[in-house]
Motif scaffolding. Structure first.
Motif, mmCIF file in Angstrom:
data_model
loop_
_atom_site.group_PDB
_atom_site.id
_atom_site.type_symbol
_atom_site.label_atom_id
_atom_site.label_comp_id
_atom_site.label_asym_id
_atom_site.label_seq_id
_atom_site.Cartn_x
_atom_site.Cartn_y
_atom_site.Cartn_z
ATOM 1 N N ASP A 15 -30.214 15.275 55.201
ATOM 2 C CA ASP A 15 -31.220 15.296 53.983
ATOM 3 C C ASP A 15 -31.326 16.861 53.287
ATOM 4 O O ASP A 15 -31.901 16.854 53.148
ATOM 5 N N LYS A 16 -30.562 16.847 52.546
ATOM 6 C CA LYS A 16 -29.707 18.152 51.941
ATOM 7 C C LYS A 16 -29.080 18.168 50.734
ATOM 8 O O LYS A 16 -28.255 18.431 50.686
ATOM 9 N N PRO A 17 -30.676 18.531 49.790
ATOM 10 C CA PRO A 17 -29.795 18.527 48.298
ATOM 11 C C PRO A 17 -29.392 19.708 47.984
ATOM 12 O O PRO A 17 -28.870 20.774 48.441
ATOM 13 N N ILE A 18 -28.334 19.081 46.646
ATOM 14 C CA ILE A 18 -27.842 20.180 45.815
ATOM 15 C C ILE A 18 -28.418 20.694 44.720
ATOM 16 O O ILE A 18 -28.612 19.305 43.741
ATOM 17 N N GLU A 19 -29.175 22.403 44.434
ATOM 18 C CA GLU A 19 -30.194 21.855 43.419
ATOM 19 C C GLU A 19 -29.585 21.854 41.817
ATOM 20 O O GLU A 19 -29.367 21.465 41.232
ATOM 21 N N LYS A 20 -28.489 22.573 41.862
ATOM 22 C CA LYS A 20 -27.937 22.337 40.686
ATOM 23 C C LYS A 20 -25.831 22.327 40.713
ATOM 24 O O LYS A 20 -25.384 23.098 42.016
ATOM 25 N N ARG A 21 -25.682 20.682 40.924
ATOM 26 C CA ARG A 21 -24.258 20.098 41.220
ATOM 27 C C ARG A 21 -22.781 20.868 39.803
ATOM 28 O O ARG A 21 -23.315 20.656 38.949
ATOM 29 N N THR A 22 -21.893 21.496 40.427
ATOM 30 C CA THR A 22 -21.254 21.844 39.422
ATOM 31 C C THR A 22 -19.687 22.039 39.433
ATOM 32 O O THR A 22 -19.684 22.006 40.827
ATOM 33 N N VAL A 23 -18.615 21.239 39.552
ATOM 34 C CA VAL A 23 -18.053 20.613 39.627
ATOM 35 C C VAL A 23 -16.194 21.255 38.051
ATOM 36 O O VAL A 23 -16.874 21.031 37.411
ATOM 37 N N ARG A 24 -15.700 21.711 39.023
ATOM 38 C CA ARG A 24 -14.109 22.047 37.969
ATOM 39 C C ARG A 24 -13.398 20.905 37.108
ATOM 40 O O ARG A 24 -13.434 19.409 37.910
ATOM 41 N N GLU A 25 -12.996 20.695 36.668
ATOM 42 C CA GLU A 25 -12.227 20.256 35.686
ATOM 43 C C GLU A 25 -11.202 19.754 36.809
ATOM 44 O O GLU A 25 -10.436 20.799 37.698
ATOM 45 N N ALA A 26 -10.840 18.417 36.542
ATOM 46 C CA ALA A 26 -9.758 17.880 37.126
ATOM 47 C C ALA A 26 -8.491 18.336 36.862
ATOM 48 O O ALA A 26 -8.044 18.938 35.748
#
Length: 256
Positions: free
Chosen positions: A245-256
């Motif tokens: 149970d480990k969250p990601i504080e700020k999820r960022t993803v690159r554009e496909a």
């Protein structure tokens, strides 16, 4: 010497109303999430917490904030938690903002038995001169502010500079999270989860550690120990589900 406690609930059962507690972690990394949840269930209130920040909304110390269980926080950062900022600015919470490195050293020095130390950090600012808002009223007026601190000029490396006297911190309890711990309380932290956990663990009269992996004494290479067991009083092994149970504080993803 076996310091293992079966559950987080049992480990925090004696934390009383009004206790002071140092809490490890930085953002959502290295936060003793399950000890904090157990403390929420236990019901202690009017707590003074020492932590880099107050977690995020709905995680870590954020859940104690939302319940109104914290009276005072000594921290270096208010951001990322809207409820923290709201309570501070509305007069519900007293906040002593402290430079981040100074906060870490106040905890480390407390654990080393050093009552205070001089630092150049904050010299010539409100940190030394006083007047930083600690508490507001409901109308936004400052009702409590930081006092002036003692300063002294030292000749360092051939140049005279002003330094600020900072008092160390030695809270009643510390809650920390480690990657590996043994039954004697020796702890190892993983990468950046080391953050505030070691100085918090060393500072308190009673230190409680939740550990992701429990090993037997002797399995940890002594050169790899980050906090010796002499500082740790209770060790709580987490379940695999809790470890995951480990969250990601700020999820960022690159554009496909």
């Amino acid at each position: 010497m076996d310091k293992v406690v079966d559950t987080p609930a049992a480990a925090v059962a004696d934390i009383a109303d009004g206790s002071s507690i140092a809490v490890g972690g930085f953002g959502v990394v290295g936060v003793p999430e399950f000890l904090i949840r157990a403390l929420q269930d236990q019901g202690a209130k009017d707590l003074e917490v020492i932590s880099n920040n107050a977690g995020v909304d709905g995680r870590g110390l954020g859940i104690l904030l939302a319940d109104g269980r914290l009276r005072r926080i000594i921290a270096s950062y208010v951001g990322e938690n809207k409820e923290f900022a709201r309570q501070y600015l509305s007069g519900e919470l007293e906040v002593e903002l402290t430079p981040q490195g100074t906060l870490a050293e106040k905890l480390r020095a407390g654990g080393a038995g050093i009552p205070g130390f001089y630092t150049i950090t904050g010299a010539g600012t409100q940190v030394a001169e006083g007047g930083m808002p600690w508490k507001y009223d409901s109308d936004g007026n400052v009702v409590k502010e930081s006092p002036a601190k003692e300063t002294k000029v030292f000749d360092t490396f051939g140049e005279e500079k002003e330094y600020v006297l900072e008092k160390s911190l030695a809270p009643d309890y510390a809650l920390v999270r480690a990657a590996i711990g043994d039954r004697h309380g020796n702890l190892v932290f993983h990468s950046s989860a080391r953050n505030f956990n070691p100085p918090a663990a060393q500072s308190a009269r009673i230190t409680i550690a939740e550990v992701e992996k429990l090993v037997e004494p002797g399995e940890i290479d002594p050169d790899m120990v980050h906090v010796p067991g002499v500082f740790v009083h209770r060790v709580v092994p987490l379940t695999p589900e809790q470890v995951a149970d480990k969250p990601i504080e700020k999820r960022t993803v690159r554009e496909a």
